[in-house]
Write a protein that holds these residues in place. Structure first.
Motif, PDB file in Angstrom:
ATOM      1  N   MET A   1       0.811  -1.189   0.000  1.00  0.00           N
ATOM      2  CA  MET A   1       0.000   0.000   0.000  1.00  0.00           C
ATOM      3  C   MET A   1       0.860   1.261   0.000  1.00  0.00           C
ATOM      4  O   MET A   1       0.611   2.165  -0.780  1.00  0.00           O
ATOM      5  CB  MET A   1      -0.896   0.027   1.248  1.00  0.00           C
ATOM      6  N   THR A   2       1.831   1.299   0.881  1.00  0.00           N
ATOM      7  CA  THR A   2       2.643   2.505   1.002  1.00  0.00           C
ATOM      8  C   THR A   2       3.373   2.822  -0.297  1.00  0.00           C
ATOM      9  O   THR A   2       3.479   3.988  -0.686  1.00  0.00           O
ATOM     10  CB  THR A   2       3.638   2.363   2.170  1.00  0.00           C
ATOM     11  N   GLU A   3       3.840   1.796  -0.983  1.00  0.00           N
ATOM     12  CA  GLU A   3       4.550   2.024  -2.243  1.00  0.00           C
ATOM     13  C   GLU A   3       3.628   2.647  -3.279  1.00  0.00           C
ATOM     14  O   GLU A   3       4.016   3.576  -3.994  1.00  0.00           O
ATOM     15  CB  GLU A   3       5.141   0.718  -2.778  1.00  0.00           C
ATOM     16  N   ALA A   4       2.405   2.164  -3.357  1.00  0.00           N
ATOM     17  CA  ALA A   4       1.443   2.734  -4.312  1.00  0.00           C
ATOM     18  C   ALA A   4       1.088   4.165  -3.926  1.00  0.00           C
ATOM     19  O   ALA A   4       0.999   5.048  -4.788  1.00  0.00           O
ATOM     20  CB  ALA A   4       0.188   1.874  -4.363  1.00  0.00           C
ATOM     21  N   LEU A   5       0.910   4.411  -2.638  1.00  0.00           N
ATOM     22  CA  LEU A   5       0.626   5.767  -2.184  1.00  0.00           C
ATOM     23  C   LEU A   5       1.784   6.701  -2.521  1.00  0.00           C
ATOM     24  O   LEU A   5       1.581   7.837  -2.932  1.00  0.00           O
ATOM     25  CB  LEU A   5       0.362   5.782  -0.677  1.00  0.00           C
ATOM     26  N   TRP A   6       3.015   6.217  -2.330  1.00  0.00           N
ATOM     27  CA  TRP A   6       4.185   7.040  -2.622  1.00  0.00           C
ATOM     28  C   TRP A   6       4.249   7.406  -4.101  1.00  0.00           C
ATOM     29  O   TRP A   6       4.741   8.460  -4.481  1.00  0.00           O
ATOM     30  CB  TRP A   6       5.454   6.319  -2.187  1.00  0.00           C
ATOM     31  N   LYS A   7       3.729   6.542  -4.952  1.00  0.00           N
ATOM     32  CA  LYS A   7       3.713   6.825  -6.390  1.00  0.00           C
ATOM     33  C   LYS A   7       2.548   7.731  -6.781  1.00  0.00           C
ATOM     34  O   LYS A   7       2.332   8.007  -7.959  1.00  0.00           O
ATOM     35  CB  LYS A   7       3.657   5.515  -7.173  1.00  0.00           C
ATOM     36  N   LYS A   9      -0.765   7.221  -6.226  1.00  0.00           N
ATOM     37  CA  LYS A   9      -1.950   6.503  -6.680  1.00  0.00           C
ATOM     38  C   LYS A   9      -2.917   6.297  -5.520  1.00  0.00           C
ATOM     39  O   LYS A   9      -2.498   5.910  -4.429  1.00  0.00           O
ATOM     40  CB  LYS A   9      -1.567   5.117  -7.227  1.00  0.00           C
ATOM     41  N   PRO A  10      -4.206   6.532  -5.723  1.00  0.00           N
ATOM     42  CA  PRO A  10      -5.162   6.174  -4.677  1.00  0.00           C
ATOM     43  C   PRO A  10      -5.216   4.654  -4.588  1.00  0.00           C
ATOM     44  O   PRO A  10      -5.050   3.966  -5.594  1.00  0.00           O
ATOM     45  CB  PRO A  10      -6.484   6.743  -5.186  1.00  0.00           C
ATOM     46  N   VAL A  11      -5.407   4.135  -3.399  1.00  0.00           N
ATOM     47  CA  VAL A  11      -5.374   2.687  -3.222  1.00  0.00           C
ATOM     48  C   VAL A  11      -6.710   2.170  -2.711  1.00  0.00           C
ATOM     49  O   VAL A  11      -7.489   2.900  -2.099  1.00  0.00           O
ATOM     50  CB  VAL A  11      -4.241   2.257  -2.267  1.00  0.00           C
ATOM     51  N   ILE A  12      -6.938   0.906  -2.980  1.00  0.00           N
ATOM     52  CA  ILE A  12      -8.121   0.217  -2.481  1.00  0.00           C
ATOM     53  C   ILE A  12      -7.604  -1.035  -1.795  1.00  0.00           C
ATOM     54  O   ILE A  12      -6.913  -1.850  -2.412  1.00  0.00           O
ATOM     55  CB  ILE A  12      -9.084  -0.149  -3.628  1.00  0.00           C
ATOM     56  N   GLY A  13      -7.895  -1.157  -0.508  1.00  0.00           N
ATOM     57  CA  GLY A  13      -7.375  -2.295   0.241  1.00  0.00           C
ATOM     58  C   GLY A  13      -8.392  -2.829   1.222  1.00  0.00           C
ATOM     59  O   GLY A  13      -9.355  -2.155   1.591  1.00  0.00           O
ATOM     60  N   GLY A  14      -8.141  -4.044   1.648  1.00  0.00           N
ATOM     61  CA  GLY A  14      -9.006  -4.684   2.634  1.00  0.00           C
ATOM     62  C   GLY A  14      -8.928  -3.981   3.978  1.00  0.00           C
ATOM     63  O   GLY A  14      -7.854  -3.556   4.409  1.00  0.00           O
ATOM     64  N   ASN A  15     -10.052  -3.870   4.623  1.00  0.00           N
ATOM     65  CA  ASN A  15     -10.140  -3.175   5.910  1.00  0.00           C
ATOM     66  C   ASN A  15      -9.646  -4.112   7.016  1.00  0.00           C
ATOM     67  O   ASN A  15     -10.417  -4.614   7.823  1.00  0.00           O
ATOM     68  CB  ASN A  15     -11.581  -2.738   6.154  1.00  0.00           C
ATOM     69  N   ALA A  16      -8.344  -4.337   7.029  1.00  0.00           N
ATOM     70  CA  ALA A  16      -7.773  -5.265   8.007  1.00  0.00           C
ATOM     71  C   ALA A  16      -6.327  -4.904   8.309  1.00  0.00           C
ATOM     72  O   ALA A  16      -5.634  -4.316   7.483  1.00  0.00           O
ATOM     73  CB  ALA A  16      -7.832  -6.693   7.454  1.00  0.00           C
ATOM     74  N   GLY A  17      -5.899  -5.259   9.506  1.00  0.00           N
ATOM     75  CA  GLY A  17      -4.501  -5.175   9.905  1.00  0.00           C
ATOM     76  C   GLY A  17      -3.808  -3.871   9.590  1.00  0.00           C
ATOM     77  O   GLY A  17      -4.341  -2.780   9.768  1.00  0.00           O
ATOM     78  N   GLY A  18      -2.576  -3.995   9.092  1.00  0.00           N
ATOM     79  CA  GLY A  18      -1.736  -2.848   8.822  1.00  0.00           C
ATOM     80  C   GLY A  18      -2.218  -1.976   7.685  1.00  0.00           C
ATOM     81  O   GLY A  18      -1.789  -0.832   7.561  1.00  0.00           O
ATOM     82  N   ARG A  20      -5.063  -0.671   7.422  1.00  0.00           N
ATOM     83  CA  ARG A  20      -5.799   0.445   8.037  1.00  0.00           C
ATOM     84  C   ARG A  20      -4.859   1.554   8.499  1.00  0.00           C
ATOM     85  O   ARG A  20      -5.259   2.706   8.590  1.00  0.00           O
ATOM     86  CB  ARG A  20      -6.613  -0.039   9.225  1.00  0.00           C
ATOM     87  N   LEU A  21      -3.620   1.209   8.827  1.00  0.00           N
ATOM     88  CA  LEU A  21      -2.654   2.223   9.246  1.00  0.00           C
ATOM     89  C   LEU A  21      -2.110   3.013   8.072  1.00  0.00           C
ATOM     90  O   LEU A  21      -1.600   4.114   8.240  1.00  0.00           O
ATOM     91  CB  LEU A  21      -1.485   1.564   9.980  1.00  0.00           C
ATOM     92  N   GLN A  22      -2.193   2.450   6.877  1.00  0.00           N
ATOM     93  CA  GLN A  22      -1.593   3.068   5.709  1.00  0.00           C
ATOM     94  C   GLN A  22      -2.590   3.835   4.852  1.00  0.00           C
ATOM     95  O   GLN A  22      -2.203   4.749   4.124  1.00  0.00           O
ATOM     96  CB  GLN A  22      -0.933   1.987   4.846  1.00  0.00           C
ATOM     97  N   VAL A  23      -3.848   3.482   4.920  1.00  0.00           N
ATOM     98  CA  VAL A  23      -4.870   4.095   4.060  1.00  0.00           C
ATOM     99  C   VAL A  23      -5.834   4.907   4.905  1.00  0.00           C
ATOM    100  O   VAL A  23      -6.406   4.396   5.864  1.00  0.00           O
ATOM    101  CB  VAL A  23      -5.652   3.016   3.278  1.00  0.00           C
ATOM    102  N   VAL A  32     -12.094  -1.491   1.958  1.00  0.00           N
ATOM    103  CA  VAL A  32     -13.280  -2.254   1.562  1.00  0.00           C
ATOM    104  C   VAL A  32     -13.312  -3.583   2.307  1.00  0.00           C
ATOM    105  O   VAL A  32     -12.287  -4.060   2.802  1.00  0.00           O
ATOM    106  CB  VAL A  32     -13.305  -2.501   0.035  1.00  0.00           C
ATOM    107  N   SER A  33     -14.495  -4.163   2.363  1.00  0.00           N
ATOM    108  CA  SER A  33     -14.673  -5.430   3.074  1.00  0.00           C
ATOM    109  C   SER A  33     -15.103  -6.575   2.177  1.00  0.00           C
ATOM    110  O   SER A  33     -15.303  -7.687   2.649  1.00  0.00           O
ATOM    111  CB  SER A  33     -15.713  -5.241   4.192  1.00  0.00           C
ATOM    112  N   SER A  34     -15.272  -6.296   0.878  1.00  0.00           N
ATOM    113  CA  SER A  34     -15.727  -7.358  -0.025  1.00  0.00           C
ATOM    114  C   SER A  34     -15.231  -7.076  -1.439  1.00  0.00           C
ATOM    115  O   SER A  34     -14.897  -5.935  -1.775  1.00  0.00           O
ATOM    116  CB  SER A  34     -17.260  -7.416  -0.029  1.00  0.00           C
ATOM    117  N   PRO A  35     -15.218  -8.096  -2.289  1.00  0.00           N
ATOM    118  CA  PRO A  35     -14.861  -7.876  -3.689  1.00  0.00           C
ATOM    119  C   PRO A  35     -15.820  -6.906  -4.383  1.00  0.00           C
ATOM    120  O   PRO A  35     -15.408  -6.101  -5.218  1.00  0.00           O
ATOM    121  CB  PRO A  35     -14.949  -9.267  -4.317  1.00  0.00           C
TER     122      PRO A  35
END
Length: 98
Positions: A1-7, A9-18, A20-23, A32-35
């Motif tokens: 996630m952090t690498e994409a943010l550094w470039k 780019k907006p990111v879409i990631g699962g609402n879990a673990g680390g 949540r700290l990055q997005v 998000v919580s589902s496909p």
């Protein structure tokens, strides 16, 4: 996630673990919580390229301020200067409990 943010780019990631700290939801990307939720957010960003660009810019700034080695070095130097000047009598670590 952090690498994409550094470039930038907006990111879409699962609402879990680390992730949540990055997005920051709705600011640097989406959690998000589902496909189906991921598909909805992808479509949202594709239909709004200006919004996607703004989110990407916020993401890059967020990484610069929170995750780069320069931020860590700044924090350490700030602590050392404060201790040398005796501006800090006690360091309260409870504020970082999760």
């Amino acid at each position: 996630m952090t690498e994409a943010l550094w470039k930038g780019k907006p990111v879409i990631g699962g609402n879990a673990g680390g992730i949540r700290l990055q997005v920051i939801n709705h600011h640097t990307g989406f959690l998000v919580s589902s496909p189906e939720g991921a598909a909805m957010r992808i479509r949202y960003l594709l239909e709004r390229p200006d919004q996607a660009q703004r989110m990407g810019e916020k993401g890059r700034k967020y990484v610069r301020e929170n995750f780069l080695m320069t931020r860590l070095a700044r924090d350490h130097l700030t602590l050392m200067v404060a201790l040398l000047r005796r501006e800090i009598e006690r360091i309260d670590m409870t504020q970082w409990r999760s």
